[in-house]
Design a protein around this motif. Structure first.
Motif, PDB file in Angstrom:
ATOM      1  N   THR A  72      -1.626  42.852   5.391  1.00 22.86           N
ATOM      2  CA  THR A  72      -2.733  42.648   6.323  1.00 22.86           C
ATOM      3  C   THR A  72      -3.647  41.521   5.844  1.00 22.86           C
ATOM      4  OG1 THR A  72      -4.043  44.396   5.240  1.00 22.86           O
ATOM      5  CG2 THR A  72      -2.741  45.025   7.160  1.00 22.86           C
ATOM      6  N   PRO A  74      -3.334  38.376   6.332  1.00 20.43           N
ATOM      7  CA  PRO A  74      -3.649  37.435   7.419  1.00 20.43           C
ATOM      8  C   PRO A  74      -4.854  37.832   8.255  1.00 20.43           C
ATOM      9  CG  PRO A  74      -1.286  37.787   7.292  1.00 20.43           C
ATOM     10  CD  PRO A  74      -1.903  38.779   6.359  1.00 20.43           C
ATOM     11  N   ILE A  75      -5.112  39.135   8.376  1.00 18.98           N
ATOM     12  CA  ILE A  75      -6.265  39.590   9.144  1.00 18.98           C
ATOM     13  C   ILE A  75      -7.547  39.121   8.468  1.00 18.98           C
ATOM     14  CG2 ILE A  75      -7.485  41.613  10.033  1.00 18.98           C
ATOM     15  CD1 ILE A  75      -4.830  43.120   9.854  1.00 18.98           C
ATOM     16  N   ALA A 122      -5.716  42.598  15.363  1.00 20.21           N
ATOM     17  CA  ALA A 122      -4.651  42.458  14.373  1.00 20.21           C
ATOM     18  C   ALA A 122      -4.503  43.722  13.534  1.00 20.21           C
ATOM     19  CB  ALA A 122      -4.927  41.255  13.476  1.00 20.21           C
ATOM     20  N   ASN A 126      -1.063  45.755  13.175  1.00 18.19           N
ATOM     21  CA  ASN A 126      -0.417  45.961  11.889  1.00 18.19           C
ATOM     22  C   ASN A 126      -0.275  47.434  11.527  1.00 18.19           C
ATOM     23  OD1 ASN A 126       0.121  43.329  10.149  1.00 18.19           O
ATOM     24  ND2 ASN A 126      -1.659  42.929  11.428  1.00 18.19           N
ATOM     25  N   ALA A 143       6.177  41.701  11.954  1.00 18.42           N
ATOM     26  CA  ALA A 143       4.853  41.414  11.396  1.00 18.42           C
ATOM     27  C   ALA A 143       4.528  39.927  11.451  1.00 18.42           C
ATOM     28  CB  ALA A 143       4.770  41.920   9.956  1.00 18.42           C
ATOM     29  N   TYR A 144       5.477  39.099  11.034  1.00 14.69           N
ATOM     30  CA  TYR A 144       5.227  37.652  11.065  1.00 14.69           C
ATOM     31  C   TYR A 144       5.119  37.153  12.503  1.00 14.69           C
ATOM     32  CZ  TYR A 144       5.888  36.914   6.060  1.00 14.69           C
ATOM     33  OH  TYR A 144       5.742  36.917   4.690  1.00 14.69           O
ATOM     34  N   ASN A 147       1.591  38.509  13.866  1.00 16.22           N
ATOM     35  CA  ASN A 147       0.508  37.797  13.190  1.00 16.22           C
ATOM     36  C   ASN A 147       0.561  36.310  13.476  1.00 16.22           C
ATOM     37  OD1 ASN A 147      -1.114  39.726  11.603  1.00 16.22           O
ATOM     38  ND2 ASN A 147       0.836  40.212  10.637  1.00 16.22           N
ATOM     39  N   LEU A 151      -2.743  34.623  14.726  1.00 13.12           N
ATOM     40  CA  LEU A 151      -3.323  33.561  13.911  1.00 13.12           C
ATOM     41  C   LEU A 151      -3.185  32.207  14.593  1.00 13.12           C
ATOM     42  CD1 LEU A 151      -2.159  34.610  10.333  1.00 13.12           C
ATOM     43  CD2 LEU A 151      -4.391  34.948  11.396  1.00 13.12           C
ATOM     44  N   ALA A 188       0.623  32.606   8.563  1.00 16.04           N
ATOM     45  CA  ALA A 188       0.820  33.999   8.153  1.00 16.04           C
ATOM     46  C   ALA A 188       1.702  34.074   6.910  1.00 16.04           C
ATOM     47  CB  ALA A 188       1.432  34.804   9.295  1.00 16.04           C
TER      48      ALA A 188
END
Length: 223
Positions: A72, A74-75, A122, A126, A143-144, A147, A151, A188
Motif C-alpha cells: 500500500t 503507492p497510496i 486506493a 487494496n 494490484a499494479y 494502483n 496513480l 507504482a
C-alpha cells in the motif's frame, strides 16, 4: 516513456528537488514507523496469548502488517506527492519547458483533498485485493493494474490542472488513458522497490510532467 523516466532521474541533483526529497523521506519514515509500531501493539492487544502461540501470532501478524505496508506504499506516496507537487512541477517546467504557460493555480487545500480522496479510494481497492495474496502472480497483476490507474490519474492531474481547465484535462486523460495508466504502473512499481520507494513520489511527479508534455506535443528542451 524511457526518455521521460531518464529525464526525471537526471533532475534529482536539482537543489529544489533535493529539498523536497528530504522532506518526503522524513514523512515516509514517520508514517511507516507509526504503522509498524501501531500494528505491533494492535496485534499484541488482539491476541492476548501466551507461550509459543503468542510468538507465532506476533510473527504472522507482523509479517501481515509488513506486507500490507509494502503493497500500500503507492497510496502513501500519492498523498505525500500531493503536498509537494507544485515545487517539483515548477522545477521541471523551469528546466525543460521554460516557455510553457501554466495559468491555473491549484490551491493547497484542493491538492490535499485530491490526495486524501485518492488515498481513501486506493485503500479500499487494496484491502479488497488482499485475499489475492494467496495467489502472488494474480495479486501482482491486479494490484499494479489498479494502483497504476489510480496513480496515473492522480499524478497526471498535478501538471495537467495547472496547464488546462479541469474539464479539458479530464478529457485529455480519457483520450490518452492507456499511456497515463502505463505511466502510473511504472510509478507504482518504483514505489515497491526498496530504497527507491523513498523518492518514488518525486520521481513520479517529474516523470509525469514529461509524459504530459509529450502528449500535448511540447517535447522537452535539452538543458
Amino acid at each position: 516513456m524511457i526518455q521521460a523516466l531518464s529525464l526525471a532521474f537526471a533532475q534529482l541533483s536539482d537543489p529544489r528537488i533535493q529539498k523536497v526529497i528530504g522532506i518526503s523521506i522524513a514523512i515516509a519514515f514517520v508514517v511507516f514507523g507509526g504503522l509498524m509500531i501501531g500494528g505491533w501493539f494492535l496485534i499484541d492487544w488482539l491476541t492476548g496469548l501466551n507461550g509459543w502461540w503468542a510468538d507465532a501470532a506476533h510473527f504472522l501478524g507482523f509479517f501481515a502488517v509488513l506486507v500490507i505496508a509494502w503493497f500500500t506504499f503507492p497510496i502513501v506516496t500519492a498523498t505525500t506527492a500531493a503536498l509537494f507537487s507544485d515545487q517539483v512541477v515548477d522545477a521541471v517546467m523551469a528546466r525543460h519547458y521554460p516557455n510553457a504557460t501554466h495559468p491555473y493555480k491549484v490551491a493547497i487545500p484542493e491538492m490535499l483533498l485530491d490526495g486524501v480522496k485518492l488515498a481513501a479510494i486506493a485503500l479500499v481497492v487494496n484491502v479488497f485485493t488482499l485475499p489475492l495474496l494467496f495467489f502472488p502472480p494474480v495479486y501482482a497483476v491486479v494490484a499494479y493494474g489498479l494502483n497504476g490507474y489510480l496513480l496515473g490519474r492522480e499524478y497526471f492531474e498535478m501538471p495537467a490542472f495547472r496547464r488546462l481547465p479541469r474539464a479539458d484535462a479530464k478529457a485529455l486523460f480519457q483520450r490518452h488513458r492507456a499511456r497515463f495508466v502505463l505511466a502510473g504502473v511504472v510509478i507504482a512499481f518504483l514505489a515497491t522497490i526498496p530504497v527507491l520507494n523513498l523518492i518514488a513520489p518525486i520521481v513520479g511527479i517529474a516523470f509525469m510532467v514529461h509524459i504530459f508534455e509529450s502528449v500535448v506535443n511540447l517535447g522537452p528542451r535539452r538543458g
